[in-house]
Design an enzyme around this catalytic site. Structure first.
Site, PDB file in Angstrom:
ATOM      1  CG  PHE A 149      -1.912   1.188   1.115  1.00 58.02           C
ATOM      2  CD1 PHE A 149      -3.032   1.090   0.303  1.00 58.02           C
ATOM      3  CD2 PHE A 149      -1.675   2.381   1.779  1.00 58.02           C
ATOM      4  CE1 PHE A 149      -3.911   2.170   0.160  1.00 58.02           C
ATOM      5  CE2 PHE A 149      -2.551   3.460   1.647  1.00 58.02           C
ATOM      6  CZ  PHE A 149      -3.676   3.348   0.836  1.00 58.02           C
ATOM      7  CG  ASP A 193       5.630   3.517   1.861  1.00 55.76           C
ATOM      8  OD1 ASP A 193       5.635   4.060   2.981  1.00 55.76           O
ATOM      9  OD2 ASP A 193       4.622   3.474   1.130  1.00 55.76           O
ATOM     10  CE  LYS A 252      -0.176   5.300   7.828  1.00 55.25           C
ATOM     11  NZ  LYS A 252      -1.577   5.505   8.137  1.00 55.25           N
TER      12      LYS A 252
END
Ligand code: PLP
Length: 388
Positions: A122, A207, A236
């Site tokens: 993702f 990532d 995040k």
């Protein structure tokens, strides 16, 4: 009737207030929050130091523009590069934007277009990052996608080799697939990944949007595997709830992102940088990493112990405080039950319960959470006895 696009299958809980590990709903009900905004509030909700400095910055300057010198950008970038293999930073506002920057930089720096990513990965919801995401359900209805993304299964080096040709600019991976079911990269795969990228002069993009900023008990998860990414993407946990993203890159990539190549109006504004600076001052610390590691091992061990006798439990896995409990049955009802009992946990796919405690959670809170989870599984699926 809601006036929102229903892009999220919302839970029944209205989040009204947060304090550390706890979230409170509109009725004052207290939850142990092992979601933390989906791996965002790594220091817990409303961390006093982060809150204090952001409040003070609110009275000083919210936003200037990237046309101006912003000293705090330099300071945050310095901390990030000192704690990673990267040499420079670009600031943006989200994980997808950080990955978008990474994809653009990789194409520009190599003059090549193909990017290999992993199945079940993702990487975000913008066009390029959605295309990078190796999940068909995320693509459905949006085609044609951005071209030149191809997908290999995680931990299958032969499949990866088959996709390599002269057009490959980069390989982009998560070392723990968060949304994709808490799946951890094998060390042997990481070693071969290093060899392959060096041999074929392919950029390695990691990532770290979900795994970074202490989540796995090191600054970045790639550090567990001895990898040396050319590009690292973050978001995040970087702002503990203040929206901020970053792309870090090695020095050899600096010439390809000059004035006019890429940009962001809000990226790295004074408020975001104030939050990020305070977060990094709290998290980037060897003693804290050791503490996180000990607690995370303890949580994993007690999950293994307390859930061992439930027949639906397949595996407890993860890295640091990114933990997945794979079940043989759908977990929706379990999550509803834990919410009823005052614990918030997440799915990672239909069968995996994901636990994302704040990094400063206490042993008592972990203990209570494990018991609520065990009781919930027991109530939802009448149990039998199969060991892990
Ligand atoms: C690994 C990873 N990359 C990228 C993203 C996208 O981040 P954002 O939602 O901030 O755009 C996420 C979000 O869950 C993620 O987990």
């Amino acid at each position: 009737m809601s006036s929102l696009f229903p892009t999220y299958a919302k839970w029944e809980v209205e989040a009204e207030k947060g304090q550390g590990t706890y979230l409170f709903d509109q009725n004052g009900k207290q939850y142990i929050d092992f979601v933390q905004g989906i791996a965002v509030s790594n220091l817990g909700h409303c961390h006093p130091k982060v809150t204090e400095v952001v409040k003070s910055q609110l009275d000083t300057l919210w936003h200037s523009s990237n046309l101006f010198q912003i000293e705090k950008q330099e300071e945050v970038a310095k901390v990030l590069v000192e704690n990673s293999v990267a040499d420079c930073a670009f600031f943006c506002n989200s994980g997808a934007e950080a990955n978008e920057a990474a994809i653009k930089l990789a194409r520009k720096a190599t003059g090549k277009h193909k990017i290999i990513t992993l199945q079940n990965s993702f990487h975000g919801r913008t066009f390029a990052t959605m295309s990078a995401t190796g999940q068909e359900k995320i693509h459905t209805g949006f085609g044609p996608l951005v071209s030149s993304f191809v997908y290999a299964p995680l931990n299958d080096i032969e499949a990866l080799k088959e996709l390599i040709d002269d057009d490959v600019a980069a390989i982009m991976v998560e070392v723990v697939q968060g949304e994709g079911g808490v799946r951890v990269m094998e060390q042997s795969y990481a070693n071969e990944l290093t060899q392959l990228t060096q041999q074929h002069q392919i950029l390695l993009i990691i990532d770290e949007v979900q795994t970074g900023i202490g989540r796995t008990a090191l600054a970045f998860a790639y550090q567990h595997f001895g990898l040396s990414p050319d590009i690292i993407t973050l978001a995040k946990g970087l702002g503990n709830g203040f929206p901020v993203g970053a792309m870090l890159g090695k020095a050899h990539l600096k010439p390809y992102f000059q004035a006019g190549s890429h940009g962001s109006t809000f990226g790295g504004n004074p408020l975001a940088m104030t939050a990020a600076k305070a977060v990094l001052e709290e998290i980037f610390d060897e003693d804290f990493y050791n503490e996180i590691k000990e607690k995370a091992n303890d949580l994993k061990a007690s999950l293994q112990k307390e859930l061992a006798n439930f027949s639906i439990i397949k595996e407890v896995r993860g890295l640091g405080f990114l933990i997945g409990v794979e079940c043989t049955k759908p977990i929706d009802k379990i999550l509803r039950k834990t919410r009823e009992k005052g614990l918030l946990v997440l799915p990672a796919g239909p069968n995996v319960i994901r636990l994302l405690p704040p990094l400063n959670v206490t042993y008592e809170q972990m203990n209570e959470a494990v018991h609520i989870l065990a009781d919930s599984i027991k109530e939802v699926y009448e149990t039998s006895s199969v060991s892990l």
